[in-house]
Design a protein around this motif. Structure first.
Motif, PDB file in Angstrom:
ATOM      1  N   ILE A   1       0.838  -1.203   0.000  1.00 56.26           N
ATOM      2  CA  ILE A   1       0.000   0.000   0.000  1.00 56.26           C
ATOM      3  C   ILE A   1       0.873   1.252   0.000  1.00 56.26           C
ATOM      4  O   ILE A   1       0.631   2.198  -0.761  1.00 56.26           O
TER       5      ILE A   1
ATOM      6  N   ILE B   1      -3.344   2.148  -2.610  1.00 53.06           N
ATOM      7  CA  ILE B   1      -4.368   1.248  -2.095  1.00 53.06           C
ATOM      8  C   ILE B   1      -5.036   0.435  -3.199  1.00 53.06           C
ATOM      9  O   ILE B   1      -5.349  -0.752  -3.004  1.00 53.06           O
ATOM     10  N   GLU B   2      -5.264   1.031  -4.375  1.00 52.61           N
ATOM     11  CA  GLU B   2      -5.951   0.297  -5.441  1.00 52.61           C
ATOM     12  C   GLU B   2      -5.081  -0.831  -5.968  1.00 52.61           C
ATOM     13  O   GLU B   2      -5.568  -1.949  -6.207  1.00 52.61           O
TER      14      GLU B   2
ATOM     15  N   ARG C   1      -5.117  -3.574  -3.418  1.00 53.14           N
ATOM     16  CA  ARG C   1      -6.370  -4.341  -3.426  1.00 53.14           C
ATOM     17  C   ARG C   1      -6.393  -5.316  -4.605  1.00 53.14           C
ATOM     18  O   ARG C   1      -6.788  -6.484  -4.457  1.00 53.14           O
TER      19      ARG C   1
ATOM     20  N   ARG D   1      -6.525  -9.430  -4.220  1.00 50.74           N
ATOM     21  CA  ARG D   1      -7.580 -10.185  -4.898  1.00 50.74           C
ATOM     22  C   ARG D   1      -6.979 -11.210  -5.863  1.00 50.74           C
ATOM     23  O   ARG D   1      -7.441 -12.354  -5.953  1.00 50.74           O
TER      24      ARG D   1
ATOM     25  N   GLU E   1      -5.339  -0.296   7.127  1.00 49.12           N
ATOM     26  CA  GLU E   1      -5.795  -0.392   5.744  1.00 49.12           C
ATOM     27  C   GLU E   1      -5.544  -1.783   5.184  1.00 49.12           C
ATOM     28  O   GLU E   1      -6.371  -2.332   4.445  1.00 49.12           O
TER      29      GLU E   1
ATOM     30  N   LYS F   1      -8.125  -4.215   6.352  1.00 49.97           N
ATOM     31  CA  LYS F   1      -9.393  -3.944   5.667  1.00 49.97           C
ATOM     32  C   LYS F   1      -9.384  -4.555   4.271  1.00 49.97           C
ATOM     33  O   LYS F   1     -10.385  -5.159   3.832  1.00 49.97           O
ATOM     34  N   VAL F   2      -8.274  -4.424   3.561  1.00 47.67           N
ATOM     35  CA  VAL F   2      -8.159  -5.000   2.218  1.00 47.67           C
ATOM     36  C   VAL F   2      -8.279  -6.523   2.280  1.00 47.67           C
ATOM     37  O   VAL F   2      -8.994  -7.144   1.478  1.00 47.67           O
TER      38      VAL F   2
ATOM     39  N   GLU G   1     -11.828  -7.389   2.620  1.00 46.36           N
ATOM     40  CA  GLU G   1     -12.621  -7.081   1.417  1.00 46.36           C
ATOM     41  C   GLU G   1     -12.478  -8.146   0.350  1.00 46.36           C
ATOM     42  O   GLU G   1     -13.450  -8.476  -0.351  1.00 46.36           O
TER      43      GLU G   1
END
Length: 327
Positions: free
Chosen positions: A161, A166-167, A170, A174, A316, A319-320, A323
């Motif tokens: 991050i 952050i994107e 993520r 994933r 963060e 949280k990722v 998610e």
């Protein structure tokens, strides 16, 4: 070495250490310090979160002078919990690189491990070269990696991050979930065993688990170690992510002066060399020699991102993980 008792905290010439480092080889560090200084080391071992909670519960009556633990995330938890204090030590400032120190001097790193990529040399001709590559769909069903509750992975994602945003982080998380060969399970050694057993062809682990298997017999790894190759990721970018082992002085330390002496001792060449020889780690202090098992992994560029900044990204990161469904 003596057991820690309330009476011991009142005597001079002692230092009381709460440690979540669980390595038998650390005994040499304590005995050498005692021999060099005449200061008696009293120690309690436990899991990091339990020790932090104990220090909070004990409050001003805590006998703890030092907290030693593994990984930036746990050092940050201790700082955030208010169980450490800023200290002024020209020795620590000079010996420990700035990016391995807390911004407020509440903790300092003393040894490191690189978190890198391992692979089956016979099955993988084009292994991932960066952390972000682990999310490439061409590695679908090949990757073994630990759970999202593992502090090493939490700090790795926090560093991603910090380095990439952050994107991108993520997307990476994933993609790694999509590429997993099995549900996250076990420790770092179990990821290496997954390569040997054929459960996966690519794994993520800290270097000292692999170096240990070079130096001594590790079941399920050492006998087939020649089949495993490794990559220090992101050598043309940020460099290999480093996990930190470190410590700080307790906020209510009854023996603060001795505590600082012990932390300074850990930055000396003798102690730094022993982190490598005794536990297959990388010294935090630049220029200190490596043990043969660690040197066998070769030279690499480490990520010198400020670990205080990485620590701020830990919420963060969790949280990722949640998610994307990383178990």
């Amino acid at each position: 070495m003596t057991a820690l008792t309330p009476a011991a905290t009142l005597a001079g010439g002692e230092v009381n250490i709460y440690s979540s480092r669980h390595y038998d080889t650390d005994e040499r560090l304590y005995s050498d310090f005692e021999a060099a200084t005449g200061i008696t080391v009293n120690r309690i071992e436990g899991k990091a979160d339990e020790l932090i909670a104990r220090m909070q519960a004990e409050g001003r009556n805590s006998p703890a002078d030092i907290l030693l633990t593994v990984d930036t995330s746990r050092l940050e938890r201790a700082r955030a919990a208010g169980v450490l204090q800023p200290i002024d030590s020209p020795v620590l400032e000079a010996r420990v690189p700035g990016y391995l120190q807390d911004a407020d001097n509440q903790w300092f790193g003393f040894s490191q491990r690189a978190r890198i990529i391992f692979y089956d040399k016979a099955e993988v001709s084009d292994p991932p070269r960066t952390y972000l590559d682990l999310a490439d769909p061409k590695y679908k069903g090949l990757v073994c990696i630990r759970s999202s509750s593992n502090t090493y992975n939490q700090t790795l994602l926090a560093a991603i991050i910090e380095n990439h945003g952050i994107e991108a982080a993520r997307d990476w998380a994933r993609g790694v979930v999509a590429n997993m060969a099995r549900a996250p399970q076990g420790g770092d050694t179990d990821q290496l065993r997954g390569i040997v057993s054929g459960e996966c062809e690519i794994a993520v682990s800290n270097t000292y688990y692999f170096a240990r298997a070079i130096r001594t017999d590790v079941s399920g790894v050492s006998d087939q170690i020649d089949m495993i190759g490794w990559v220090f990721p992101s050598q043309n970018a940020e460099g290999a992510h480093m996990n930190l082992s470190g410590g700080g002085v307790a906020v209510h330390a009854p023996n603060k002066e001795n505590a600082i002496k012990f932390l300074e001792y850990l930055t000396g060449d003798q102690a730094q060399m022993y982190f490598s020889a005794g536990n297959d780690e990388y010294p935090a202090v630049p220029g200190v020699g490596l043990s043969p098992s660690v040197a066998a992994l070769g030279f690499f560029k480490p990520d010198d991102v400020d670990l205080s900044a990485v620590a701020e990204r830990l919420p963060e990161a969790q949280k990722v993980f949640n998610e994307v469904g990383w178990e």
